[in-house]
Scaffold this motif. Structure first.
Motif, mmCIF file in Angstrom:
data_model
loop_
_atom_site.group_PDB
_atom_site.id
_atom_site.type_symbol
_atom_site.label_atom_id
_atom_site.label_comp_id
_atom_site.label_asym_id
_atom_site.label_seq_id
_atom_site.Cartn_x
_atom_site.Cartn_y
_atom_site.Cartn_z
ATOM 1 N N THR A 89 6.756 9.164 2.572
ATOM 2 C CA THR A 89 5.980 7.923 2.756
ATOM 3 C C THR A 89 6.843 6.708 2.669
ATOM 4 O O THR A 89 7.919 6.672 2.201
ATOM 5 C CB THR A 89 4.849 7.816 1.715
ATOM 6 O OG1 THR A 89 5.402 7.849 0.417
ATOM 7 C CG2 THR A 89 3.831 8.871 1.921
ATOM 8 N N ARG A 122 0.826 -1.201 0.000
ATOM 9 C CA ARG A 122 0.000 0.000 0.000
ATOM 10 C C ARG A 122 0.866 1.259 0.000
ATOM 11 O O ARG A 122 0.604 2.218 -0.734
ATOM 12 C CB ARG A 122 -0.943 -0.013 1.196
ATOM 13 C CG ARG A 122 -1.964 1.104 1.163
ATOM 14 C CD ARG A 122 -2.954 1.036 2.306
ATOM 15 N NE ARG A 122 -2.287 1.205 3.593
ATOM 16 C CZ ARG A 122 -2.162 0.230 4.515
ATOM 17 N NH1 ARG A 122 -2.648 -0.960 4.287
ATOM 18 N NH2 ARG A 122 -1.548 0.472 5.667
ATOM 19 N N THR A 168 2.060 6.685 -6.828
ATOM 20 C CA THR A 168 0.996 7.594 -7.260
ATOM 21 C C THR A 168 1.413 9.050 -7.061
ATOM 22 O O THR A 168 1.198 9.896 -7.944
ATOM 23 C CB THR A 168 -0.297 7.310 -6.471
ATOM 24 O OG1 THR A 168 -0.655 5.956 -6.676
ATOM 25 C CG2 THR A 168 -1.425 8.209 -6.923
ATOM 26 N N THR A 216 1.123 4.159 -2.888
ATOM 27 C CA THR A 216 0.949 5.580 -2.566
ATOM 28 C C THR A 216 2.134 6.392 -3.058
ATOM 29 O O THR A 216 1.971 7.456 -3.673
ATOM 30 C CB THR A 216 0.788 5.748 -1.042
ATOM 31 O OG1 THR A 216 -0.306 4.966 -0.603
ATOM 32 C CG2 THR A 216 0.574 7.198 -0.669
#
Length: 105
Positions: free
Chosen positions: A105, A72, A79, A76
């Protein structure tokens, strides 16, 4: 075709009846086999579904929570980088902010 087939037409029809009888017999045997297989399947359905599920899990094991979290986060990050690359020409400040977010992140 012999002379007897003309004189006695019933003997000629016996061959046809043998074909029909053998066809009906074969059809009934096939139907009986399908009935037996269906009844065996419904009788042992829980066992067969358990075997199928075990086979499926051996091919595709479940991912751990850490693996799902890592995937995940990677999605992210990718993206955010894609959005930063798309907006780099139109809004450099927004692209820089998105790059910084992707680095965090």
């Amino acid at each position: 075709m012999s002379f007897l087939n003309i004189a006695l037409p019933t003997t000629a029809s016996w061959a046809t009846s043998d074909v029909v009888v053998s066809g009906v017999t074969t059809t009934l045997q096939l139907f009986a086999c399908l009935v037996v297989l269906t009844s065996v399947f419904f009788t042992f359905r829980p066992l067969l579904s358990g075997i199928a599920r075990a086979f499926w899990v051996s091919l595709f094991p479940a991912r751990s929570r850490a693996q799902e979290t890592a995937e995940r986060l990677l999605r992210t990050r990718l993206t955010l980088r894609r959005l930063a690359n798309d907006s780099e020409l139109s809004s450099p400040a927004m692209a820089a902010e998105l790059q910084a977010m992707s680095a965090r992140t």
